[in-house]
Design a protein around this motif. Structure first.
Motif, PDB file in Angstrom:
ATOM      1  N   ARG A  49      -2.792  -0.110   9.672  1.00 27.89           N
ATOM      2  CA  ARG A  49      -3.605  -0.482   8.504  1.00 27.89           C
ATOM      3  C   ARG A  49      -2.880  -0.115   7.215  1.00 27.89           C
ATOM      4  NH1 ARG A  49      -7.623   1.761   4.975  1.00 27.89           N
ATOM      5  NH2 ARG A  49      -8.778   0.023   4.064  1.00 27.89           N
ATOM      6  N   ILE A  50      -2.300   1.083   7.184  1.00 26.14           N
ATOM      7  CA  ILE A  50      -1.568   1.509   5.983  1.00 26.14           C
ATOM      8  C   ILE A  50      -0.447   0.513   5.687  1.00 26.14           C
ATOM      9  CG2 ILE A  50      -0.054   3.276   4.992  1.00 26.14           C
ATOM     10  CD1 ILE A  50      -1.680   5.332   6.763  1.00 26.14           C
ATOM     11  N   ARG A  51       0.332   0.192   6.710  1.00 30.72           N
ATOM     12  CA  ARG A  51       1.461  -0.735   6.511  1.00 30.72           C
ATOM     13  C   ARG A  51       0.970  -2.113   6.092  1.00 30.72           C
ATOM     14  NH1 ARG A  51       6.827  -1.521  10.142  1.00 30.72           N
ATOM     15  NH2 ARG A  51       7.485  -3.495   9.254  1.00 30.72           N
ATOM     16  N   SER A  52      -0.101  -2.578   6.679  1.00 28.88           N
ATOM     17  CA  SER A  52      -0.661  -3.879   6.329  1.00 28.88           C
ATOM     18  C   SER A  52      -1.050  -3.917   4.848  1.00 28.88           C
ATOM     19  CB  SER A  52      -1.880  -4.171   7.207  1.00 28.88           C
ATOM     20  OG  SER A  52      -2.551  -5.323   6.770  1.00 28.88           O
ATOM     21  N   ILE A  53      -1.714  -2.881   4.393  1.00 27.73           N
ATOM     22  CA  ILE A  53      -2.115  -2.813   2.976  1.00 27.73           C
ATOM     23  C   ILE A  53      -0.888  -2.732   2.078  1.00 27.73           C
ATOM     24  CG2 ILE A  53      -3.251  -1.343   1.255  1.00 27.73           C
ATOM     25  CD1 ILE A  53      -5.328  -0.692   3.531  1.00 27.73           C
ATOM     26  N   GLN A  54       0.110  -1.947   2.495  1.00 31.93           N
ATOM     27  CA  GLN A  54       1.337  -1.849   1.701  1.00 31.93           C
ATOM     28  C   GLN A  54       2.035  -3.199   1.589  1.00 31.93           C
ATOM     29  OE1 GLN A  54       3.283   1.226   3.998  1.00 31.93           O
ATOM     30  NE2 GLN A  54       2.582   2.861   2.634  1.00 31.93           N
ATOM     31  N   GLU A  55       2.072  -3.942   2.681  1.00 27.51           N
ATOM     32  CA  GLU A  55       2.765  -5.225   2.675  1.00 27.51           C
ATOM     33  C   GLU A  55       1.993  -6.313   1.944  1.00 27.51           C
ATOM     34  OE1 GLU A  55       3.649  -5.952   6.813  1.00 27.51           O
ATOM     35  OE2 GLU A  55       5.510  -4.798   6.684  1.00 27.51           O
ATOM     36  N   LYS A  56       0.667  -6.332   2.110  1.00 29.35           N
ATOM     37  CA  LYS A  56      -0.157  -7.368   1.484  1.00 29.35           C
ATOM     38  C   LYS A  56      -0.453  -7.067   0.020  1.00 29.35           C
ATOM     39  CE  LYS A  56      -2.389  -8.529   5.830  1.00 29.35           C
ATOM     40  NZ  LYS A  56      -3.568  -8.277   6.659  1.00 29.35           N
ATOM     41  N   GLY A  57      -0.402  -5.780  -0.333  1.00 24.29           N
ATOM     42  CA  GLY A  57      -0.701  -5.405  -1.714  1.00 24.29           C
ATOM     43  C   GLY A  57      -2.169  -5.468  -2.059  1.00 24.29           C
TER      44      GLY A  57
END
Length: 183
Positions: A49-57
């Motif tokens: 989830r953290i990585r997804s948010i980081q990538e999607k902004g």
């Protein structure tokens, strides 16, 4: 600088332990039903989830990623507890018995952090939170592989060492995100 890091570590862990205590009082120790490998998958979900948010902004669920790093820390500590208890403690454990175990694991992990931090000269301070997220994900995948190999390794660190590294990288991320000051 190292004393500053240890102080920051202590503050982050204090906030994480406070959440662990409150959730234990709300839910009991329902997590005891989980195998350590299931806890690893819970950690994986949080890191993804953290990585997804980081990538999607952007994010659609308005829960700060700091809370996910806290969850990673607490799930890692629970997983280490599961490994060490080996099913011998029963399902329901009062918080008063878990408190010193949590503290002991956090202190062992802090000592590991201090030793590595000395040798690596606080390199994490120059790292991106996104890179540390990737390292946490890599440690999770390593842990899953070791679990799939029934805990056997030829040359590598064991499962607990990977959990401890995930704890420490999560602490570093929370320090960089000023979590302790916000909580």
């Amino acid at each position: 600088m190292e004393e500053k890091t240890l102080g920051e570590y202590t503050e982050v862990i204090k906030a994480c332990k406070d959440i662990f205590e409150k959730k234990t009082k709300d839910y009991g120790t329902a997590w005891r039903i989980l195998r350590a490998s299931s806890l690893t998958d819970q950690i994986f979900i949080k890191a993804k989830r953290i990585r997804s948010i980081q990538e999607k902004g952007e994010q659609k669920v308005q829960e700060d990623i700091s809370g996910e790093f806290v969850a990673i820390i607490n799930y890692c500590i629970m997983a280490i507890m599961q490994i060490r208890m080996n099913g011998d403690e029963g399902m329901e454990i009062p918080y008063s018995r878990l408190d010193p175990i949590y503290t002991s694991i956090a202190e062992e992990t802090r000592d590991l952090l201090a030793n590595k931090n000395h040798d690596y000269d606080e390199a994490w301070r120059d790292m991106r939170v996104s890179s540390m997220t990737d390292i946490i994900l890599m440690k999770i995948l390593r842990t899953k592989q070791i679990e799939d190999n029934q805990g056997k390794t030829l040359i590598s660190e064991g499962i607990e060492a990977n959990y401890q590294d995930m704890i420490n990288y999560s602490v570093f991320c929370l320090i960089k995100l000023d979590f302790a000051e916000k909580s």
